[in-house]
Scaffold this motif. Structure first.
Motif, PDB file in Angstrom:
ATOM      1  N   ASP A   1       0.849  -1.186   0.000  1.00 51.14           N
ATOM      2  CA  ASP A   1       0.000   0.000   0.000  1.00 51.14           C
ATOM      3  C   ASP A   1       0.887   1.239   0.000  1.00 51.14           C
ATOM      4  N   TRP A   2       1.110   1.793  -1.174  1.00 51.12           N
ATOM      5  CA  TRP A   2       2.025   2.926  -1.318  1.00 51.12           C
ATOM      6  C   TRP A   2       1.435   4.231  -0.781  1.00 51.12           C
ATOM      7  N   THR A   3       0.147   4.222  -0.371  1.00 50.07           N
ATOM      8  CA  THR A   3      -0.446   5.414   0.264  1.00 50.07           C
ATOM      9  C   THR A   3      -0.252   5.385   1.770  1.00 50.07           C
ATOM     10  N   PHE A   4       0.231   4.260   2.304  1.00 49.84           N
ATOM     11  CA  PHE A   4       0.475   4.088   3.741  1.00 49.84           C
ATOM     12  C   PHE A   4      -0.798   4.334   4.565  1.00 49.84           C
ATOM     13  N   THR A   5      -1.924   3.842   4.054  1.00 47.90           N
ATOM     14  CA  THR A   5      -3.194   3.957   4.772  1.00 47.90           C
ATOM     15  C   THR A   5      -3.169   3.055   5.994  1.00 47.90           C
ATOM     16  N   THR A   6      -3.535   3.595   7.148  1.00 46.87           N
ATOM     17  CA  THR A   6      -3.466   2.828   8.387  1.00 46.87           C
ATOM     18  C   THR A   6      -4.693   3.086   9.244  1.00 46.87           C
ATOM     19  N   ASP A   7      -5.141   2.065   9.943  1.00 47.68           N
ATOM     20  CA  ASP A   7      -6.269   2.219  10.874  1.00 47.68           C
ATOM     21  C   ASP A   7      -5.770   2.293  12.321  1.00 47.68           C
ATOM     22  N   TYR A   8      -4.537   2.728  12.474  1.00 49.59           N
ATOM     23  CA  TYR A   8      -3.903   2.832  13.785  1.00 49.59           C
ATOM     24  C   TYR A   8      -4.677   3.758  14.709  1.00 49.59           C
ATOM     25  N   LYS A   9      -4.998   3.286  15.909  1.00 49.86           N
ATOM     26  CA  LYS A   9      -5.751   4.068  16.886  1.00 49.86           C
ATOM     27  C   LYS A   9      -4.941   4.343  18.151  1.00 49.86           C
ATOM     28  N   GLY A  10      -3.669   4.005  18.129  1.00 46.13           N
ATOM     29  CA  GLY A  10      -2.838   4.227  19.300  1.00 46.13           C
ATOM     30  C   GLY A  10      -2.335   2.917  19.872  1.00 46.13           C
ATOM     31  N   THR A  11      -1.346   3.020  20.737  1.00 42.13           N
ATOM     32  CA  THR A  11      -0.735   1.868  21.391  1.00 42.13           C
ATOM     33  C   THR A  11      -1.028   1.934  22.882  1.00 42.13           C
ATOM     34  N   LEU A  12      -1.680   0.893  23.416  1.00 39.58           N
ATOM     35  CA  LEU A  12      -2.017   0.879  24.834  1.00 39.58           C
ATOM     36  C   LEU A  12      -0.781   0.564  25.666  1.00 39.58           C
ATOM     37  N   LEU A  13      -0.644   1.250  26.789  1.00 36.96           N
ATOM     38  CA  LEU A  13       0.500   1.081  27.678  1.00 36.96           C
ATOM     39  C   LEU A  13       0.080   0.381  28.958  1.00 36.96           C
ATOM     40  N   GLY A  14       1.043  -0.240  29.617  1.00 37.91           N
ATOM     41  CA  GLY A  14       0.772  -0.869  30.905  1.00 37.91           C
ATOM     42  C   GLY A  14       0.930  -2.379  30.854  1.00 37.91           C
ATOM     43  N   ASP A  15       1.173  -2.957  32.003  1.00 44.71           N
ATOM     44  CA  ASP A  15       1.311  -4.408  32.121  1.00 44.71           C
ATOM     45  C   ASP A  15       0.138  -4.992  32.908  1.00 44.71           C
ATOM     46  N   GLU A  16       0.168  -4.828  34.235  1.00 46.34           N
ATOM     47  CA  GLU A  16      -0.918  -5.354  35.061  1.00 46.34           C
ATOM     48  C   GLU A  16      -2.199  -4.541  34.879  1.00 46.34           C
ATOM     49  N   LEU A  17      -2.067  -3.215  34.809  1.00 46.47           N
ATOM     50  CA  LEU A  17      -3.214  -2.341  34.572  1.00 46.47           C
ATOM     51  C   LEU A  17      -3.155  -1.840  33.140  1.00 46.47           C
ATOM     52  N   LYS A  18      -4.311  -1.881  32.450  1.00 48.95           N
ATOM     53  CA  LYS A  18      -4.344  -1.470  31.056  1.00 48.95           C
ATOM     54  C   LYS A  18      -5.725  -0.959  30.695  1.00 48.95           C
ATOM     55  N   LEU A  19      -5.769   0.046  29.819  1.00 46.79           N
ATOM     56  CA  LEU A  19      -7.049   0.511  29.308  1.00 46.79           C
ATOM     57  C   LEU A  19      -7.679  -0.577  28.454  1.00 46.79           C
ATOM     58  N   LYS A  20      -8.992  -0.590  28.383  1.00 43.92           N
ATOM     59  CA  LYS A  20      -9.716  -1.598  27.625  1.00 43.92           C
ATOM     60  C   LYS A  20     -10.483  -0.935  26.498  1.00 43.92           C
ATOM     61  N   VAL A  21     -10.333  -1.452  25.290  1.00 37.99           N
ATOM     62  CA  VAL A  21     -11.029  -0.910  24.128  1.00 37.99           C
ATOM     63  C   VAL A  21     -12.310  -1.699  23.899  1.00 37.99           C
ATOM     64  N   ILE A  22     -13.445  -1.016  23.868  1.00 38.43           N
ATOM     65  CA  ILE A  22     -14.728  -1.676  23.653  1.00 38.43           C
ATOM     66  C   ILE A  22     -15.555  -0.883  22.644  1.00 38.43           C
ATOM     67  N   PRO A  23     -16.381  -1.564  21.842  1.00 43.69           N
ATOM     68  CA  PRO A  23     -17.285  -0.859  20.920  1.00 43.69           C
ATOM     69  C   PRO A  23     -18.258  -0.005  21.717  1.00 43.69           C
ATOM     70  N   THR A  24     -18.696   1.090  21.134  1.00 41.68           N
ATOM     71  CA  THR A  24     -19.601   1.982  21.855  1.00 41.68           C
ATOM     72  C   THR A  24     -20.534   2.695  20.889  1.00 41.68           C
ATOM     73  N   SER A  25     -21.689   3.055  21.399  1.00 40.90           N
ATOM     74  CA  SER A  25     -22.618   3.885  20.642  1.00 40.90           C
ATOM     75  C   SER A  25     -22.517   5.340  21.085  1.00 40.90           C
ATOM     76  N   ASP A  26     -21.655   5.615  22.061  1.00 39.64           N
ATOM     77  CA  ASP A  26     -21.445   6.987  22.529  1.00 39.64           C
ATOM     78  C   ASP A  26     -20.836   7.828  21.413  1.00 39.64           C
ATOM     79  N   ARG A  27     -21.138   9.095  21.414  1.00 37.77           N
ATOM     80  CA  ARG A  27     -20.578  10.021  20.433  1.00 37.77           C
ATOM     81  C   ARG A  27     -19.994  11.231  21.153  1.00 37.77           C
TER      82      ARG A  27
END
Length: 221
Positions: free
Chosen positions: A108-134
């Motif tokens: 992909d020579w346009t370098f299109t990416t769906d990157y949303k960030g890198t979660l940090l932490g080992d024992e404690l970590k943020l959780k990504v969940i689908p949402t209807s919130d806006r």
């Protein structure tokens, strides 16, 4: 980068949270080539800021950051899904050319990416969940004091004169650069709608998450 550019490393502390914004120079060509080999990609963006990062981290080590290398990991390096208008004409005009029949590694020579960030932490970590919130657009219109603003460029490429591919990340955008979504949405086709939210680690009280904000302002190092 513009002439006279200076590297910067900013830390902004509010309560138990620290925002870190690192901006430095473009990676050298030899380092980009080495990274391309490591990532098994045919090519990487011409202007790659491999050491730039925007990080939001809690004192208990969990958080999220944005960096160029992880963003490129999400690029499809096995498919060139975008064709420019002149591609078919070019191919037909060279149909009898021996070199035009050679197999070229696809990516992909346009370098299109769906990157949303890198979660940090080992024992404690943020959780990504689908949402209807806006996002509350009315709240965004409120004129509040901007206590910290930064824009970090991760990579940019001119795509061989076929446009520009750019990936950057911003925090606490000043009202002066707001884009009215009600105006611009009529000009942009909707290709994908995917809404997610980050949940804090379980068993954390609200006081642990927020605490009392400190008055420390941005620090420049």
């Amino acid at each position: 980068m513009a002439h006279g550019f200076k590297s910067s490393n900013q830390n902004f502390i509010f309560g138990p949270w620290t925002v870190k914004a690192v901006k430095t120079h473009i990676m050298k060509s030899k380092d980009i080539e080495r990274l391309a080999d490591e990532m098994q990609m045919a090519s990487l963006p011409e202007m790659l800021f491999g050491d730039n990062v925007l990080r939001i981290q809690h004192k208990d080590s969990f958080g999220i950051e944005f960096n160029a290398k992880d963003a490129l990991q999400c690029v499809n390096n096995l498919q060139d899904s975008v064709k420019v208008a002149c591609a078919q004409e070019w191919q037909e005009s060279r149909s009898d050319c021996e070199h035009s029949k050679e197999v070229v590694k696809r990516y992909d020579w346009t370098f299109t990416t769906d990157y949303k960030g890198t979660l940090l932490g080992d024992e404690l970590k943020l959780k990504v969940i689908p949402t209807s919130d806006r996002i509350d657009m009315e709240k965004l219109k409120t004129r509040e004091q901007i206590v910290f603003f930064e824009e970090v460029l991760l990579f940019e490429d001119e795509l061989h004169d076929h446009g520009v591919s750019m990936l950057n990340v911003k925090i606490h955008i000043p009202p002066a650069v707001y884009t009215d979504p009600n105006e611009i949405c009529q000009y942009l086709p909707l290709n994908l709608l995917q809404c997610e939210k980050l949940e804090f680690p379980e068993n954390m009280s609200e006081s642990q998450i927020t605490e009392t904000p400190q008055t420390t302002g941005p620090e420049q190092t």
